[in-house]
Scaffold this active site. Sequence first.
Site, short mmCIF file in Angstrom:
data_model
loop_
_atom_site.label_atom_id
_atom_site.label_comp_id
_atom_site.label_asym_id
_atom_site.label_seq_id
_atom_site.Cartn_x
_atom_site.Cartn_y
_atom_site.Cartn_z
N CYS A 285 -10.96 -2.41 -4.51
CA CYS A 285 -10.01 -3.42 -5.01
C CYS A 285 -10.72 -4.62 -5.60
CB CYS A 285 -9.07 -3.87 -3.89
SG CYS A 285 -7.79 -2.66 -3.53
N CYS B 170 -10.74 -4.37 -0.07
CA CYS B 170 -11.82 -3.39 0.01
C CYS B 170 -12.68 -3.45 -1.26
CB CYS B 170 -11.25 -1.98 0.20
SG CYS B 170 -10.47 -1.30 -1.28
N CYS C 162 -4.20 0.82 -2.46
CA CYS C 162 -4.04 -0.44 -1.74
C CYS C 162 -3.01 -1.35 -2.41
CB CYS C 162 -5.37 -1.18 -1.68
SG CYS C 162 -6.64 -0.37 -0.70
N GLU D 220 0.37 5.20 0.74
CA GLU D 220 -0.56 6.21 1.27
C GLU D 220 -0.17 7.61 0.81
OE1 GLU D 220 -0.89 5.50 5.51
OE2 GLU D 220 -2.10 3.72 5.11
N GLU E 115 -3.20 -4.41 -3.28
CA GLU E 115 -3.74 -5.24 -4.37
C GLU E 115 -3.68 -4.50 -5.70
OE1 GLU E 115 -5.01 -4.60 -1.38
OE2 GLU E 115 -6.56 -6.04 -0.82
N ASN F 74 0.84 -1.21 0.00
CA ASN F 74 0.00 0.00 0.00
C ASN F 74 0.88 1.25 0.00
OD1 ASN F 74 0.60 -0.93 2.66
ND2 ASN F 74 -1.02 0.30 3.55
N1 THU Z 1 -5.21 -1.53 2.57
C1 THU Z 1 -4.67 -2.31 1.58
O1 THU Z 1 -3.60 -2.00 1.04
N2 THU Z 1 -5.34 -3.44 1.21
C2 THU Z 1 -6.44 -3.93 1.85
O2 THU Z 1 -6.94 -4.97 1.47
C3 THU Z 1 -7.00 -3.21 2.99
C4 THU Z 1 -6.49 -1.81 3.17
C5 THU Z 1 -4.46 -0.36 3.02
C6 THU Z 1 -5.00 0.97 2.63
C7 THU Z 1 -4.42 1.86 3.70
O3 THU Z 1 -3.12 2.26 3.33
C8 THU Z 1 -4.32 0.96 4.91
O4 THU Z 1 -4.40 -0.36 4.42
C9 THU Z 1 -5.39 1.21 5.95
O5 THU Z 1 -6.64 1.09 5.41
#
Ligand code: THU
Length: 135
Positions: free
Chosen positions: A93, A90, A57, A48, A59, A46
């Site tokens: 994704c 999510c 994310c 941010e 994925e 991920n």
């Molecule tokens: N996140 C992912 O990368 N994949 C997921 O399946 C769930 C959420 C990340 C997004 C964000 O950077 C952090 O997790 C908190 O939500």
Amino acid sequence: MGPQINWKSLEEHAWAARERAYAPYSKFAVGAAVLADSGEIFTGCNVENVSFGLTICAERVAVSTAVQEGCRQFTGIAVVADTEVPVIPCGACRQFLAEFNPALAVSCVGRGGVHHTWSLSVLLPSPFDRIVNAS
Ligand code: THU
């Protein structure tokens, strides 16, 4: 489901990718590894952003990496995070993954290797599809 998939290898790649997560805001690091039909594995973490909403994310990073390398056909994806209960992709994704394989095998892995595996068709039974929805 997916007996031909070496989940252990996919998970290891995902854990390694998770180490590279850029998550200064949530402090929640996620890794993903997607297996292409060719046998190649592509990873993502991920990423941010200070605006929060622009966060990507793990994925979507993994799949985007694969696509830019010329792969569009996938059989499975492993998603890992250091949680007791494995995190599942999510909604955004799920739609993103369904673009390439609506029945993708999705394995979500938590702390200590606890995992659950689904078909994406269960997680997202009715993805948006402009062909289906076109009048
Ligand atoms: N996140 C992912 O990368 N994949 C997921 O399946 C769930 C959420 C990340 C997004 C964000 O950077 C952090 O997790 C908190 O939500």
